[in-house]
Design an enzyme around this catalytic site. Structure first.
Site, mmCIF file in Angstrom:
data_model
loop_
_atom_site.group_PDB
_atom_site.id
_atom_site.type_symbol
_atom_site.label_atom_id
_atom_site.label_comp_id
_atom_site.label_asym_id
_atom_site.label_seq_id
_atom_site.Cartn_x
_atom_site.Cartn_y
_atom_site.Cartn_z
ATOM 1 N N TYR A 76 -9.840 0.533 3.054
ATOM 2 C CA TYR A 76 -8.563 0.966 3.619
ATOM 3 C C TYR A 76 -7.501 0.845 2.526
ATOM 4 O O TYR A 76 -7.731 0.236 1.482
ATOM 5 C CB TYR A 76 -8.174 0.105 4.819
ATOM 6 C CG TYR A 76 -9.120 0.188 5.997
ATOM 7 C CD1 TYR A 76 -9.843 1.362 6.273
ATOM 8 C CD2 TYR A 76 -9.299 -0.895 6.843
ATOM 9 C CE1 TYR A 76 -10.701 1.441 7.346
ATOM 10 C CE2 TYR A 76 -10.162 -0.827 7.932
ATOM 11 C CZ TYR A 76 -10.856 0.344 8.172
ATOM 12 O OH TYR A 76 -11.708 0.419 9.239
ATOM 13 N N SER A 77 -6.317 1.372 2.791
ATOM 14 C CA SER A 77 -5.278 1.267 1.765
ATOM 15 C C SER A 77 -4.948 -0.191 1.474
ATOM 16 O O SER A 77 -4.638 -0.537 0.329
ATOM 17 C CB SER A 77 -4.029 2.045 2.166
ATOM 18 O OG SER A 77 -3.577 1.657 3.441
ATOM 19 N N GLU A 78 -5.030 -1.069 2.496
ATOM 20 C CA GLU A 78 -4.883 -2.508 2.273
ATOM 21 C C GLU A 78 -5.760 -3.293 3.242
ATOM 22 O O GLU A 78 -6.034 -2.847 4.364
ATOM 23 C CB GLU A 78 -3.427 -2.980 2.431
ATOM 24 C CG GLU A 78 -2.501 -2.642 1.279
ATOM 25 C CD GLU A 78 -1.746 -1.359 1.499
ATOM 26 O OE1 GLU A 78 -1.161 -0.838 0.540
ATOM 27 O OE2 GLU A 78 -1.758 -0.865 2.657
ATOM 28 N N THR A 79 -6.161 -4.475 2.788
ATOM 29 C CA THR A 79 -6.800 -5.502 3.608
ATOM 30 C C THR A 79 -6.052 -6.799 3.358
ATOM 31 O O THR A 79 -5.662 -7.089 2.224
ATOM 32 C CB THR A 79 -8.281 -5.672 3.218
ATOM 33 O OG1 THR A 79 -8.986 -4.459 3.491
ATOM 34 C CG2 THR A 79 -8.934 -6.808 3.967
ATOM 35 N N HIS A 111 2.705 -1.831 6.327
ATOM 36 C CA HIS A 111 1.831 -1.877 7.505
ATOM 37 C C HIS A 111 0.932 -3.111 7.501
ATOM 38 O O HIS A 111 0.645 -3.657 8.577
ATOM 39 C CB HIS A 111 1.059 -0.556 7.669
ATOM 40 C CG HIS A 111 -0.265 -0.484 7.020
ATOM 41 N ND1 HIS A 111 -0.443 -0.152 5.699
ATOM 42 C CD2 HIS A 111 -1.509 -0.692 7.522
ATOM 43 C CE1 HIS A 111 -1.730 -0.162 5.409
ATOM 44 N NE2 HIS A 111 -2.409 -0.479 6.497
#
Length: 292
Positions: free
Chosen positions: A44-47, A75
């Site tokens: 994902y774009s971030e974790t 987010h």
């Protein structure tokens, strides 16, 4: 040690919209290398990783893209606060404070029309370099007249620097074809790696702006909903009185081009110094499990 895993959609009004986020809790024993490997696996774009109990009221959290740790992102902040509130904190508090690399970020919750909305107050914005319109047109693969020359192209940061680019209409927004070589030339010597393009031509009548965000440096070719960059946009809109005054209460749609429609709420006020910035949106749980 067990490592619970939560997957959520942030800036979403229903499942499988908005921006996906993975949150790992009880993660204090994970090494940096393991966290980065998990973030790459999730892709994902971030974790995010909640690494311990709160220290003086703030929950320690680290944020990773698939390729690097970053100091702040929007987010992930909202989604992680939702997990902390619902699964870790006592009594579902109205405000959850996260301790990020940029400092402590409070996240509050309100309800409108039966929907919970999470709000983060971002760091005071810093306004950086103004950039050449033609150079950003090249980055976005657009003709020069697709940009709105009445407004500046500028680096703004509320924790993660973003290049804010005003476009004339949604046709230009839809036509973006990012030129990686031009992107590398513009961002190579700068901390700002995110590029947010926006226009006053949303799909939905209730919304005020449409936006797209690109961050290939972080292995995120395009992001469906970007709270940090939209915080920079909120500060920009307030400072330059884009809506005719120094106060902003705007709805921004993002992610439609990716099939992940998202809605971000922006509040900003530039009547004082520094500019006050908040970004809000919905959080929808999708998956709960554990790392093996």
């Amino acid at each position: 040690m067990s490592h619970p895993l939560h997957i959520l959609d942030v800036f979403a009004r229903e499942p499988y919209t908005g921006n996906q986020l993975a949150v790992v809790t009880d993660a204090g024993d994970l090494t940096d290398e393991r966290m980065q490997a998990v973030a790459a696996e999730m892709d994902y774009s971030e974790t995010t990783f909640v690494t311990g109990p709160p220290d003086e009221g703030a929950w320690p959290v680290r944020i990773f893209t698939p390729t690097a740790e970053i100091p702040f992102a929007g987010h992930p902040t909202l989604g992680t606060a939702a997990v902390v509130r619902d699964h870790l904190a006592d009594g579902q508090p109205e405000t959850v404070t996260l301790d990020l690399d940029v400092g402590e970020i409070p996240v509050s919750v309100d309800a409108t029309d039966g929907r919970e909305r999470f709000w983060m107050r971002q760091r005071p914005p810093a306004f950086g370099d103004r950039l050449d319109h033609d150079a950003l047109a090249e980055v976005l693969g657009l003709p020069a007249d697709a940009l709105d020359s009445a407004w500046p192209v500028q680096v703004v940061s509320t924790g993660l620097p973003t290049i804010v680019v005003p476009l004339g209409d949604r046709d230009a927004l839809a036509a973006i074809d990012l030129d990686r070589a031009a992107y590398d030339r513009v961002t190579g010597g700068r901390d700002a790696k995110n590029v947010l393009a926006f226009c006053p031509d949303p799909r939905e009548a209730d919304n005020d702006l449409a936006a797209r965000v690109f961050a290939p440096f972080y292995d995120v070719p395009e992001d469906p909903a970007t709270g940090s960059s939209n915080g920079c946009l909120a500060a920009y809109l307030a400072r330059y009185e884009y809506f005719g005054g120094p106060s902003v209460a705007a709805r921004v749609e993002q992610g439609h081009e990716m099939g992940r429609p998202s809605l971000l709420h922006l509040d900003a006020d530039a009547t004082g110094d520094p500019v006050d910035v908040e970004v809000g949106g919905g959080v929808v749980p999708v998956v709960r499990g554990a790392l093996l």
